[in-house]
Design a protein around this motif. Structure first.
Motif, PDB file in Angstrom:
ATOM      1  N   ARG A 219       0.749  -1.175  -0.107  1.00  0.00           N
ATOM      2  CA  ARG A 219      -0.036  -0.089  -0.138  1.00  0.00           C
ATOM      3  C   ARG A 219       0.780   1.241   0.026  1.00  0.00           C
ATOM      4  O   ARG A 219       0.351   2.209  -0.683  1.00  0.00           O
ATOM      5  CB  ARG A 219      -0.941   0.040   1.412  1.00  0.00           C
ATOM      6  N   PHE A 220       1.910   1.052   0.716  1.00  0.00           N
ATOM      7  CA  PHE A 220       2.774   2.431   0.872  1.00  0.00           C
ATOM      8  C   PHE A 220       4.056   2.330   0.323  1.00  0.00           C
ATOM      9  O   PHE A 220       4.824   3.527   0.781  1.00  0.00           O
ATOM     10  CB  PHE A 220       2.895   2.783   2.457  1.00  0.00           C
ATOM     11  N   ASP A 221       4.501   1.293  -0.179  1.00  0.00           N
ATOM     12  CA  ASP A 221       5.727   1.498  -0.666  1.00  0.00           C
ATOM     13  C   ASP A 221       7.015   1.651   0.128  1.00  0.00           C
ATOM     14  O   ASP A 221       7.735   2.528   0.039  1.00  0.00           O
ATOM     15  CB  ASP A 221       6.006   2.120  -2.248  1.00  0.00           C
ATOM     16  N   ILE A 222       7.083   0.879   1.319  1.00  0.00           N
ATOM     17  CA  ILE A 222       8.058   1.066   2.361  1.00  0.00           C
ATOM     18  C   ILE A 222       9.248   0.168   2.367  1.00  0.00           C
ATOM     19  O   ILE A 222      10.205   0.710   3.118  1.00  0.00           O
ATOM     20  CB  ILE A 222       7.384   1.090   3.655  1.00  0.00           C
ATOM     21  N   ALA A 223       9.248  -0.782   1.714  1.00  0.00           N
ATOM     22  CA  ALA A 223      10.256  -1.846   1.842  1.00  0.00           C
ATOM     23  C   ALA A 223      11.651  -1.428   1.616  1.00  0.00           C
ATOM     24  O   ALA A 223      12.553  -1.567   2.493  1.00  0.00           O
ATOM     25  CB  ALA A 223      10.071  -3.035   1.227  1.00  0.00           C
ATOM     26  N   ASP A 224      11.495  -0.695   0.663  1.00  0.00           N
ATOM     27  CA  ASP A 224      13.090  -0.071   0.326  1.00  0.00           C
ATOM     28  C   ASP A 224      13.769   1.091   1.289  1.00  0.00           C
ATOM     29  O   ASP A 224      14.719   1.633   1.173  1.00  0.00           O
ATOM     30  CB  ASP A 224      12.932   0.412  -1.048  1.00  0.00           C
ATOM     31  N   ARG A 225      12.709   1.741   1.996  1.00  0.00           N
ATOM     32  CA  ARG A 225      12.808   2.819   2.998  1.00  0.00           C
ATOM     33  C   ARG A 225      13.296   2.218   4.382  1.00  0.00           C
ATOM     34  O   ARG A 225      13.476   3.118   5.335  1.00  0.00           O
ATOM     35  CB  ARG A 225      11.849   3.820   2.867  1.00  0.00           C
ATOM     36  N   ILE A 226      13.073   0.915   4.651  1.00  0.00           N
ATOM     37  CA  ILE A 226      13.384   0.458   6.141  1.00  0.00           C
ATOM     38  C   ILE A 226      14.871   0.280   6.145  1.00  0.00           C
ATOM     39  O   ILE A 226      15.522   0.014   5.576  1.00  0.00           O
ATOM     40  CB  ILE A 226      12.703  -0.971   6.431  1.00  0.00           C
ATOM     41  N   VAL A 227      15.274   1.040   7.217  1.00  0.00           N
ATOM     42  CA  VAL A 227      16.388   1.178   7.709  1.00  0.00           C
ATOM     43  C   VAL A 227      16.983   0.107   8.836  1.00  0.00           C
ATOM     44  O   VAL A 227      18.259   0.080   9.030  1.00  0.00           O
ATOM     45  CB  VAL A 227      16.997   2.634   7.902  1.00  0.00           C
TER      46      VAL A 227
END
Length: 698
Positions: free
Chosen positions: A462-470
């Motif tokens: 929904r939010f396209d977060i996987a690449d932003r997880i640090v």
């Protein structure tokens, strides 16, 4: 998007971190720097720093007082059992509102009848045994239960009851008591009930920035019966929506884990303003109408295989008193018509409050926070403002902390653990003397881990977060989950911060003592102390049905057993932090009373049992002597406190020993002086400094 820099940003001093006696470690970093910024390389082995002095973070007793004000205890006359169990009349009402649309409306009508009795000054008295002085509290409680329980609230939202839906029911009950009521009085009583119910909805569901923080105190105690219908939101305890570190809106998400569905609560905590507005939100949890029948997805309270059987005889008697059947001759219909009670306009005066639309700032990096055993997402709230502060100071960018309730914890849906896997599937099979499959199995720990993966994947869709997880961060069970994720190949789990992780019991638990016992008792493994703990947790799983003493037993075993034999005594250090320790443990009791039920209790002991079985020291199987910790390839920051070293588990020593042997793991091990198990609560500034320092560079 704009940055909102709250006052605490200007007040929190930069942490001064010192290292002493580090056995060959490089010189300590400059004051104010993060150790983790200069600790560890791009590949293993882990760089281990012992006897780290974390600086001074003493107990803030003024902060305790501010949080104390967010806990509300029930009136004494509405609790009738151990550990704040509700009186039978309210428990029955909770089940009525849970199980049918008809029952929910009857409970609301019962609330209005109580209001009518109070307003009439006792001109009519129902045969329910309540004293006149108690009826106002009873009226409010009957109005609360249909909107607080998860199943009841799903019905309430679908039906959206109005004055016209209740006026006839209330008038009928009053006529049955021998009084011809004035329609205006009936309508006024109904409005008082609906005013209360819809205000509770607005506050609990964070319908506005005003409601959860400023509107909550005026409501006082709100009736909740977790044993009968667990609440969907924090009710008489603080929430992310009203704690001083917030407010952060709470959202719902349905996560599919294999064949199971888990409805969880989550927050997106950021300094970046993010407002997607509000609107009508479809709840992920659904209950059918009276005409529809099933299904209730993964709801053990409605599973015919695990129902509670017929209600006891005293329940039937109470049902007749509280919710009497209508007179069979229907003469009441003519009386209602004659009085004009049916003349109430059928208008939508009480719309369902709109809810916040979930929002995650598109510019922020993301930290996934995983809470500890039988805890809830608010565990993150001590740490969140410190992470925001350190991120802005050190990186000049924003970090959003996403936290959620794990299955059967907090305000997530409850699952019968046996439907995930029978208890017998949780077992340790690694010693050569043991027969069986040759590898150990931990289906509930696996389920929690799979849930975290599915949670991230569902949000990512929904939010396209996987690449932003640090980073994935967490302590105790959360730390255990982080280390387990570090053994998997998910790209988003590339950086893990684990403090005080469970299941780091080393070989010192086994060795010769294990071999000595195994010859005679193949399932008596590790040392005798661990087996006693494992056996205790397993025996608790035998209490399948819910009896009156089990609630008291649960709170006794977790909070009141003498000395260090109860779990809670190990959660925090004492000494300069004793006042906070006492307060945090007291708060934990109140938080668990609110949600306690059979399925929560059983899940608690099943997770405890499996965390005693599982160890990161264990080899992968009888045919593969690779240790689990040797397979952790994610960058890992591992922390433990020297005060978290009680026998027999010695968590600090075992974690430090494991860190020294993690030759394949890039990262840093920090082992802290004068610190206990809950580093996020005891040392939030130090921990946030190290987390942010350890994050991958932008």
């Amino acid at each position: 998007m704009t940055r909102r820099i709250p006052p605490y940003f200007l007040l929190i001093p930069l942490a001064a971190t010192l290292v002493a006696g580090s056995c060959g470690s490089p010189p300590p970093p400059p004051a104010g720097a993060s150790i983790s910024e200069t600790c560890g390389g791009a590949t293993g082995p882990m760089d281990v720093r012992r006897e780290v002095a974390p600086g001074s973070e003493t107990c803030d007793e003024s902060g305790i007082a501010a949080v104390d004000a967010l806990y509300f205890e029930p009136p004494a006359h509405l609790v009738g059992g151990s550990d704040a169990r509700l009186i039978p009349e309210l428990a029955i009402a909770a089940r009525q509102a849970r199980d049918s649309d008809y029952g929910m409306l009857e409970v609301l009508a019962a609330s209005a009848v109580q209001h009518f009795v109070v307003d009439s000054g006792g001109a009519v008295t129902p045969p329910d045994g309540f004293a006149m002085a108690e009826r106002q509290d009873v009226a409010q409680a009957f109005a609360d239960l249909p909107v607080v329980g998860r199943s009841a609230f799903a019905r309430f939202q679908r039906l959206n009851p109005q004055v016209a839906d209740l006026a006839g029911r209330v008038g009928t009950r009053i006529i049955a008591l021998g009084l011809r009521p004035d329609p205006a009085d009936v309508e006024a009583a109904v409005r008082r009930t609906l005013d209360r119910a819809y205000t509770v909805v607005e506050v609990l569901r964070d319908a506005s920035s005003w409601s959860s923080r400023d509107g909550r105190p005026a409501l006082g105690w709100i009736a909740v019966s977790g044993e009968d219908d667990p609440p969907h939101r924090p009710t008489n305890v603080p929430s992310a929506g009203n704690l001083p570190a917030g407010p952060y809106p709470q959202y719902d998400l349905r996560v599919q884990v294999g064949e199971h569905f888990v409805d969880t609560r989550w927050i997106s905590a950021s300094l970046t303003s993010c407002d997607a507005g509000s609107g009508e939100i479809d709840l992920p949890f659904h209950v059918p109408s009276d005409d529809e029948g099933g299904p209730y997805l993964d709801d053990p309270f409605h599973d015919p295989l695990f129902d509670e059987g017929e209600p006891p005889a005293e329940d039937e008697e109470l049902l007749e008193i509280l919710f009497p059947l209508l007179p069979p001759d229907e003469s009441w219909l003519a009386t209602l018509a004659e009085l004009g009670i049916f003349d109430v306009a059928n208008e939508l005066e009480y719309p369902m409050p709109h809810e916040r639309v979930p929002c995650i700032p598109a510019e922020d990096d993301i930290v996934i926070f995983v809470h500890g055993h039988s805890s809830r997402l608010e565990e993150a709230m001590d740490l969140v403002p410190e992470i925001h502060d350190q991120s802005w100071r050190r990186r000049r960018d924003g970090v959003t902390v996403i936290a959620m309730d794990l299955p059967n914890n907090g305000y997530a849906s409850m699952i019968n653990h046996q439907t995930v896997a029978p208890t017998g599937d949780s077992e340790w099979h690694l010693h050569p003397a043991m027969t069986g499959i040759g590898r150990s199995t931990y289906p509930i720990l696996d389920f929690n881990e799979d849930f975290l993966v599915a949670f991230v994947e569902t949000l990512d869709a929904r939010f396209d977060i996987a690449d932003r997880i640090v980073a994935v961060v967490g302590g105790s069970l959360g730390g255990n989950m982080g280390l387990r994720l570090g053994q998997r190949s998910h790209a988003w789990a590339h950086t893990v911060v684990a403090w005080s992780p469970a299941s780091v019991f080393g070989e010192s638990w086994g060795g010769a003592t294990a071999d000595l016992f195994l010859a005679a008792q193949p399932y008596y493994y590790h040392d005798s102390n661990k087996d006693i703990a494992r056996t205790f947790a397993h025996n608790e799983l035998d209490e399948w049905q819910e009896y009156s003493h089990l609630r008291e037993d649960y709170f006794h075993n977790v909070f009141r057993r003498p000395s260090l034999s109860n779990q809670s005594e190990r959660w925090y250090r004492g000494d300069d932090w004793q006042a906070c320790k006492d307060a945090y443990i007291g708060h934990a009791v109140l938080e668990r009373r609110e949600i306690y039920n059979r399925w929560y209790r059983l899940w608690h002991w099943r997770v405890a049992y499996e965390q005693l079985l599982y160890s990161h020291y264990d080899q992968l199987s009888r045919s593969d002597d690779t240790r689990r910790f040797e397979t952790i390839t994610s960058r890992t920051l591992l922390l433990a406190g020297e005060k978290d070293n009680a026998s027999p588990d010695k968590l600090h020593d075992r974690a430090a020993e494991m860190a020294e042997r993690m030759v394949n793991t890039p990262g840093c091990g920090l082992f802290l002086r004068e610190t206990g198990h809950s580093i996020h609560a005891e040392r939030p500034r130090f921990l946030a400094t190290e987390i942010v320092g350890f994050l991958p560079r932008p």
